[in-house]
Write an enzyme that holds these catalytic residues in place. Structure first.
Site, PDB file in Angstrom:
ATOM      1  N   ILE A  69      13.219 -12.606 -17.105  1.00 48.08           N
ATOM      2  CA  ILE A  69      13.503 -11.694 -18.198  1.00 48.08           C
ATOM      3  C   ILE A  69      14.788 -12.147 -18.877  1.00 48.08           C
ATOM      4  CG2 ILE A  69      14.302  -9.355 -18.731  1.00 48.08           C
ATOM      5  CD1 ILE A  69      11.362  -9.458 -18.415  1.00 48.08           C
ATOM      6  N   ARG A  94      -4.748   1.245  -1.101  1.00 48.25           N
ATOM      7  CA  ARG A  94      -4.682  -0.177  -0.786  1.00 48.25           C
ATOM      8  C   ARG A  94      -4.453  -1.062  -2.006  1.00 48.25           C
ATOM      9  NH1 ARG A  94      -9.190  -4.399   1.660  1.00 48.25           N
ATOM     10  NH2 ARG A  94      -7.670  -5.862   2.541  1.00 48.25           N
ATOM     11  N   CYS A 129       0.832  -1.195   0.000  1.00 50.82           N
ATOM     12  CA  CYS A 129       0.000   0.000   0.000  1.00 50.82           C
ATOM     13  C   CYS A 129       0.869   1.249   0.000  1.00 50.82           C
ATOM     14  CB  CYS A 129      -0.903   0.009   1.234  1.00 50.82           C
ATOM     15  SG  CYS A 129      -1.886  -1.504   1.436  1.00 50.82           S
ATOM     16  N   ILE A 167      -4.195  -7.735  -0.275  1.00 43.76           N
ATOM     17  CA  ILE A 167      -3.426  -8.976  -0.231  1.00 43.76           C
ATOM     18  C   ILE A 167      -4.021  -9.948   0.795  1.00 43.76           C
ATOM     19  CG2 ILE A 167      -1.154  -9.992   0.183  1.00 43.76           C
ATOM     20  CD1 ILE A 167      -1.207  -8.222  -2.283  1.00 43.76           C
ATOM     21  N   ASN A 171       1.460   0.223   5.627  1.00 42.92           N
ATOM     22  CA  ASN A 171       1.991  -0.254   4.354  1.00 42.92           C
ATOM     23  C   ASN A 171       2.889  -1.449   4.645  1.00 42.92           C
ATOM     24  OD1 ASN A 171       3.249  -0.617   1.833  1.00 42.92           O
ATOM     25  ND2 ASN A 171       4.723   1.017   2.207  1.00 42.92           N
ATOM     26  N   GLY A 172       2.537  -2.624   4.135  1.00 39.34           N
ATOM     27  CA  GLY A 172       3.398  -3.776   4.320  1.00 39.34           C
ATOM     28  C   GLY A 172       2.642  -5.036   4.659  1.00 39.34           C
ATOM     29  N   GLY A 188      14.776 -12.945  -4.591  1.00 36.90           N
ATOM     30  CA  GLY A 188      15.978 -13.432  -3.915  1.00 36.90           C
ATOM     31  C   GLY A 188      16.838 -12.327  -3.351  1.00 36.90           C
TER      32      GLY A 188
END
Length: 627
Positions: A291, A50, A2, A53, A75-76, A364
């Site tokens: 990619i 928002r 968020c 999740i 946020n998180g 990673g």
């Protein structure tokens, strides 16, 4: 994931205009495309965007306690929220939602600021407590999630996830901080202890800010720091088993989501390890994406495909052209401050690819910093050993030889001795600070005009590295280098890149290899278990041998390589020449020096691709912010 923004008056609690909070919040719409919310009271306003999740129906924000006394904008993700919820319910707390956000409300009332030590997650949040008349701002241990703040002329404290949220407030003064320009030219990013806009600060990783009404805004307080001064005891095999347990726990805790989840897969050790452990924990095929590049030397699709085949993932690839610089202006907008890590181009593309099918992607990131995976760590550790053996006269001789030795950017690596000779003559911290930078101090000073030199005085970008390494809780030079990177490089470059590129496409990126328990364990490993026989991340690779093939674990590290040097001798040669005529850059740089730099690079007389990229990003970012 968020975006948050808001205002708080620590002095007189003036009325809050909801439209101003809304404007700040709307500037962060890309971070939260699924909804928005504004809450205001006398002297305080919180805004939220928002990206749903967890608890898609019930996790709307800003969220208030039952009695309305405590309100939070968050946020998180809190990965251990289920355990904390159970503990709080045992204390009598009554939950109305299934979201991790509500844990912060009850946790604050139960534990106050001590709540932070119980949280395992990535977060930046603002919590207002009406009974205590205070605003509590907090940021996670590693600095995965950002938080900017500034004191405004009318007495308000403004805060936002990104700088653009603050720029949306009309009272924020837009004045360039020239010391931040020096920081950017030295490091390639504006570190977390600086900002390109004067007066704007970033809450440091692992810190909180408790602002109480009637008192001035205090300095942030450190609530967590990584400690390299302790050493684990045990046989390598036992430590490898413990490491595997930490890895498994970290990955599984980040697989909790009420939306589609996947992983980035480059074919390197770190992303392959994450995918392997996700496949072990999942009852269905893991979504992975890679990619590729249309230049063979930069393309790792074959390695990624081998890992995808091994773990039967639902794998997708996309090829990016070597001249894919069409994203430049979009990146400038996403990062706000100048940001010169050119791998952000490829990172944006892989985030775009992931977002086509998932809303959460595991990466990673973090293992190189935690387990000494970068080549510069191996060089630094080796140089430290040699420094310890060389008497002072020989070290001085190495410095003289280094000064005379040509800067052979064009030569094979073994013949590029200048940097090593100079490093041996120098202090270890100074040598590492120079190694981790982009444009050397001597080059920067040659480019700056007199006004710029006077403005920055004795300030040098590398000074923060010298201070961090001098004060590091460390036993040797490798410890100190890694500690300094946790303080500066990780939050300023790696995590800023991950946050802005993922949020720019509405994707949540999670970094299991930065689980704080894994990082704390890695910091206790003897240096010989981090670097051995020319291998970084030695114990991690040993622990992963049952999971990954030898050619994945022990092949040379690549990472995202963007051919910017070739661009400035080809498609972007005109951009390089335009920089020499830029009226903005002429305020701080000597046009003749810029022209010589661009010509030397274009004609192959020297390698200045990274510096030219910095200048391009600086020029575009300054134009966007300051006009």
């Amino acid at each position: 994931m968020c975006g948050i923004a808001g205002l708080f008056y620590p002095g007189t609690p003036k009325p809050i205009e909801p439209g101003r909070v809304a404007a700040m919040t709307d500037a962060l719409a890309h971070r939260g495309p699924d909804g928005s919310g504004i809450w205001t009271a006398q002297g305080v306003g919180l805004g939220h965007r928002r990206l749903s999740i967890i608890d898609l129906a019930g996790g709307r924000q800003p969220m208030a306690s039952d009695d309305g006394a405590v309100t939070v904008s968050f946020n998180g993700e809190i990965y251990n929220f289920a355990e904390l919820r159970a503990e709080l319910e045992a204390k009598g707390a009554r939950f109305r939602t299934h979201s991790d956000t509500e844990v912060l409300l009850h946790g604050w009332r139960a534990w106050g600021t001590d709540m932070l030590a119980r949280l395992n997650g990535m977060f930046a949040f603002a919590l207002h407590d009406a009974s205590r008349q205070c605003l509590f701002l907090a940021r996670d241990r590693m600095g995965v999630k950002p938080l900017h703040y500034a004191e405004l002329a009318d007495g308000a404290l403004a805060f936002a996830s990104e700088l653009k949220g603050l720029l949306a407030h009309p009272l924020l003064r837009r004045e360039l901080d020239l010391r931040a320009v020096e920081d950017f030219m030295g490091l390639g990013y504006v570190p977390d202890d600086a900002c390109i806009v004067q007066g704007v600060r970033k809450l440091p990783a692992g810190h909180f800010l408790l602002v109480e009404r009637g008192r001035p805004v205090p300095a942030p307080i450190c609530w967590w720091d990584v400690d390299f001064s302790r050493r684990a005891n045990g046989k390598p095999a036992d430590l490898a088993a413990e490491l595997t347990d930490h890895l498994r726990t970290a990955v599984r805790s980040r697989m909790v989501a009420d939306v589609p989840l996947g992983a980035f897969l480059s074919g390197g050790v770190d992303s392959s390890a994450v995918v392997a452990l996700m496949a072990e924990a999942s009852g269905r095929a893991v979504n992975t994406c890679t990619i590729g590049f249309d230049e063979a030397g930069h393309d790792e699709r074959g390695h990624a495909q081998a890992v995808a085949d091994r773990f039967a993932t639902d794998h997708r690839t996309r090829v990016v052209a070597a001249d894919d610089f069409a994203l430049i202006d979009r990146l400038v907008e996403a990062f706000d401050e100048p940001f010169a890590d050119a791998s952000a181009l490829a990172t944006w593309r892989v985030c775009e690819l992931a977002r086509e099918q998932v809303t959460v992607a595991l990466s990673g990131d973090g293992a190189d910093e935690a387990f000494a995976g970068y080549r510069r760590y191996r060089f630094h550790a080796a140089e430290e050993r040699v420094r310890g053996m060389l008497p002072a006269p020989l070290r001085r001789a190495a410095g003289i030889a280094g000064a005379l030795y040509p800067k052979a950017d064009w030569a094979p690596r073994p013949l590029r001795a200048k940097t090593t000779l100079l490093a041996l003559a120098d202090d270890g911290a100074a040598a590492y600070a120079r190694a981790v930078g982009v444009t050397l101090p001597s080059t920067r000073l040659a480019l700056y005009n007199d006004a710029m030199c006077r403005a920055i005085g004795e300030h040098r970008a590398e000074d923060r590295y010298l201070a961090a390494m001098a004060d590091a809780p460390a036993r040797d030079g490798l410890d100190a280098a890694q500690y300094a990177d946790f303080r500066h490089w990780l939050p300023g470059d790696i995590l800023t890149k991950a946050d802005r590129t993922s949020m720019g496409v509405g994707l949540e990126a999670r970094e299991p290899l930065l689980d704080y328990r894994l990082v704390e364990f890695a910091a206790t490993l003897p240096s010989s278990l981090r670097i051995r026989s020319g291998q970084g991340k030695w114990l991690m690779k040993k622990a992963l041998e049952p999971y990954l093939p030898h050619d994945i674990l022990y092949r040379p590290k690549k990472g995202f390589v963007t051919p910017i040097s070739a661009w400035f001798r080809g498609s972007l040669a005109g951009e390089a020449q335009a920089l020499t005529r830029s009226s903005r850059l002429a305020q701080w740089f000597e046009p003749r020096a810029l022209a010589a730099l661009a010509d030397d690079h274009r004609l192959g007389r020297a390698e200045h691709g990274r510096t030219l990229w910095q200048l391009l990003m600086l020029e575009k970012s300054v134009a966007r912010i300051f006009g």
